[in-house]
Design an enzyme around this catalytic site. Structure first.
Site, mmCIF file in Angstrom:
data_model
loop_
_atom_site.group_PDB
_atom_site.id
_atom_site.type_symbol
_atom_site.label_atom_id
_atom_site.label_comp_id
_atom_site.label_asym_id
_atom_site.label_seq_id
_atom_site.Cartn_x
_atom_site.Cartn_y
_atom_site.Cartn_z
ATOM 1 N N GLY A 48 35.986 31.184 42.924
ATOM 2 C CA GLY A 48 36.098 31.505 44.584
ATOM 3 C C GLY A 48 34.205 31.243 45.184
ATOM 4 C CB SER A 108 42.704 33.020 51.306
ATOM 5 O OG SER A 108 42.726 34.345 52.261
ATOM 6 C CG HIS A 112 39.631 40.768 45.311
ATOM 7 N ND1 HIS A 112 40.928 40.905 45.264
ATOM 8 C CD2 HIS A 112 39.122 40.226 46.343
ATOM 9 C CE1 HIS A 112 41.714 40.556 46.472
ATOM 10 N NE2 HIS A 112 39.938 39.906 46.890
ATOM 11 C CE LYS A 169 43.008 35.310 43.420
ATOM 12 N NZ LYS A 169 41.623 36.981 44.208
HETATM 13 C C1 LIG Z 1 34.385 35.694 50.671
HETATM 14 C C2 LIG Z 1 35.818 35.663 49.861
HETATM 15 C C3 LIG Z 1 37.251 35.461 49.961
HETATM 16 C C4 LIG Z 1 37.773 36.097 48.954
HETATM 17 N N1 LIG Z 1 38.821 36.164 49.955
HETATM 18 C C5 LIG Z 1 40.196 36.361 48.828
HETATM 19 C C6 LIG Z 1 41.877 36.652 49.423
HETATM 20 O O1 LIG Z 1 42.131 36.415 50.416
HETATM 21 N N2 LIG Z 1 42.932 36.723 48.777
HETATM 22 C C7 LIG Z 1 42.641 37.318 47.008
HETATM 23 O O2 LIG Z 1 43.674 37.117 46.983
HETATM 24 N N3 LIG Z 1 41.102 36.610 46.712
HETATM 25 C C8 LIG Z 1 39.769 37.149 47.148
HETATM 26 N N4 LIG Z 1 38.820 36.701 47.279
HETATM 27 C C9 LIG Z 1 39.029 37.223 45.505
HETATM 28 C C10 LIG Z 1 39.064 35.348 45.052
HETATM 29 O O3 LIG Z 1 39.708 34.872 44.830
HETATM 30 C C11 LIG Z 1 38.332 35.592 43.550
HETATM 31 O O4 LIG Z 1 39.290 36.208 42.836
HETATM 32 C C12 LIG Z 1 37.183 36.203 43.167
HETATM 33 O O5 LIG Z 1 36.172 34.907 44.568
HETATM 34 C C13 LIG Z 1 36.525 34.961 41.741
HETATM 35 O O6 LIG Z 1 34.946 35.364 42.058
HETATM 36 P P1 LIG Z 1 34.018 34.921 41.534
HETATM 37 O O7 LIG Z 1 33.707 34.571 43.081
HETATM 38 O O8 LIG Z 1 32.604 34.912 41.799
HETATM 39 O O9 LIG Z 1 34.553 33.397 40.970
HETATM 40 C C14 LIG Z 1 37.737 36.029 47.678
HETATM 41 C C15 LIG Z 1 36.500 36.585 47.466
HETATM 42 C C16 LIG Z 1 35.702 36.368 47.970
HETATM 43 C C17 LIG Z 1 34.097 35.782 47.771
#
Ligand SMILES: Cc1cc2nc3c(=O)[nH]c(=O)nc-3n(C[C@H](O)[C@H](O)[C@H](O)COP(=O)(O)O)c2cc1C
Length: 390
Positions: free
Chosen positions: A330, A107, A276, A252
């Site tokens: 994620g 991240s 996201h 993304k």
């Molecule tokens: C706790 C948390 C922190 C996240 N931080 C970022 C990040 O720093 N950068 C980013 O592009 N997406 C971030 N995301 C989104 C994830 O990359 C991803 O798109 C998402 O979690 C996918 O959905 P899912 O949790 O249902 O699998 C974050 C998601 C969560 C749950």
């Protein structure tokens, strides 16, 4: 981790281990949190129609992506602040991904550094860039990722402004922190988590520390990151990052087919169709529902990937039937890291891997190149309706 058989079991175990303020940060969406449900339900609306009398005695879920062959068609999406849930979690995620031969995206608000990632998972680590208001910082991060030898840069574009996460506001997880006594007392009731947190201290956004004065506290670095991110970002920035980064370049957060076409025209190698994890715009559609239009618009001009709502192996296969080449998770692997560190991440990966394997067997699919819309009932119904109309 005995007794954990699926991702939801991992979720419940993570909930038990974490204080509410931390669990809510993983779990939460925005505003009414409709999007969380929309993402998961969108997968469930698709039914897979099994084909029998096919030899599925061996099943191969290896998946080619950007010139490499990974062991499964899913990887680990970038999740910021991971060491809040377990100290060292970023590199545990990276190490588990390397062991399992799947990609891990660090991240842009990770708590370990690009350089550490390159040591732990040189062939499996990608870096996700949160563009900074100060362009020199973004450019320097891109140079660092290149110097570290990482194969793929992922630019997240779906944070034009900070999002309205009401759970965090209620919990006082704001800048500056406003922790009530209730919140602090509740945290004390999670000694396993608390011991790690006290030992580590406030997590540091390590990749940003070099741009803040030497010796700045974790809080000062976090304030700097908040002031630099949600930076104005346009297609001109995409063009300039594309010029700067010589290897595979992924955007993304693309959700519209016109944006996908534009990305392809600028030489972007792949897009992650993503909302996201329903953490930005609560009324966004699920990526699964916009994927077919994007697939029809861009064809093979770039590599389609998807995340948001994947909780089961069958979700990954559904996305592949709809035209994605690869999916990312994620929360699933973050629950794993919370519950069991690297072994917990491996557990999450193995759960998904096994579910993919068994579902491939159930539907009569010996390898991923057999997948396509023919397996999906909903797609077939839509084709049928289209034919009736014309
Ligand atoms: C706790 C948390 C922190 C996240 N931080 C970022 C990040 O720093 N950068 C980013 O592009 N997406 C971030 N995301 C989104 C994830 O990359 C991803 O798109 C998402 O979690 C996918 O959905 P899912 O949790 O249902 O699998 C974050 C998601 C969560 C749950």
């Amino acid at each position: 981790m005995d007794g954990i058989v699926n991702v939801d079991d991992l979720r419940r175990a993570a909930k038990r281990r974490l204080p509410k303020i931390a669990f809510d940060f993983i779990e939460g969406g925005v505003e009414d949190e409709d999007g969380l449900n929309v993402n998961e339900q969108a997968f469930r609306q698709h039914r897979l129609v099994p084909r029998y009398l096919v030899d599925v005695s061996t099943r191969d879920q290896s998946a080619p992506l950007f010139g490499r062959t990974y062991a499964s068609p899913f990887g680990i999406a970038p999740t910021g602040l991971a060491s809040l849930f377990r100290p060292g979690a970023d590199l545990m995620l990276a190490a588990a991904a390397r062991e399992a031969n799947v990609p891990f995206i660090m991240s842009g608000s990770s708590t370990a550094s690009i350089e550490d990632l390159a040591k732990v998972a040189p062939d499996h680590g990608w870096y996700q860039l949160y563009a900074a208001r100060d362009k020199k910082i973004s450019e320097d991060m891109i140079r660092r990722a290149e110097a570290a030898g990482l194969s793929t840069l992922v630019l997240t574009v779906d944070v034009p402004v900070h999002s309205n996460r009401e759970r965090n506001q209620r919990n006082g997880f704001t800048r500056p922190l406003k922790l009530s006594w209730g919140t602090k007392l509740e945290a004390l009731r999670h000694p396993g988590w608390l011991a790690g947190y006290l030992k580590q201290g406030t997590p540091m956004f390590s990749n940003w520390a070099p741009y803040v004065e030497k010796g700045a506290s974790a809080d000062a670095v976090a304030a700097f990151v908040a002031s630099q991110t949600a930076a104005p970002l346009t297609w001109r920035d995409v063009e300039s990052f594309r010029r700067l980064w010589p290897r595979k370049f992924v955007i993304k957060g693309i959700m519209h087919s016109d944006d996908a076409v534009r990305a392809a025209s600028l030489g972007v190698d792949g897009i992650m169709v993503s909302n996201h994890g329903a953490r930005q715009l609560d009324r966004a559609p699920s990526p699964v529902d916009v994927l077919p239009a994007i697939r029809d618009a861009v064809g093979d001009r770039l590599t389609l990937m998807l995340d948001s709502g994947v909780r089961r192996g069958v979700d990954a296969l559904t996305a592949l039937c709809l035209g994605a080449k690869f999916v990312f998770v994620g929360r699933a692997t973050l629950y794993g890291a919370t519950v069991g560190g690297q072994a917990g991440v491996t557990k999450a990966i193995n759960i998904l891997r096994r579910e993919i394997d068994l579902t491939m067997g159930q539907i009569g699919c010996p390898s991923l190149d057999h997948l396509g819309p023919d397996f999906l009932l909903r797609e077939r119904e839509e084709d049928w309706r289209r034919n009736q109309r014309s």
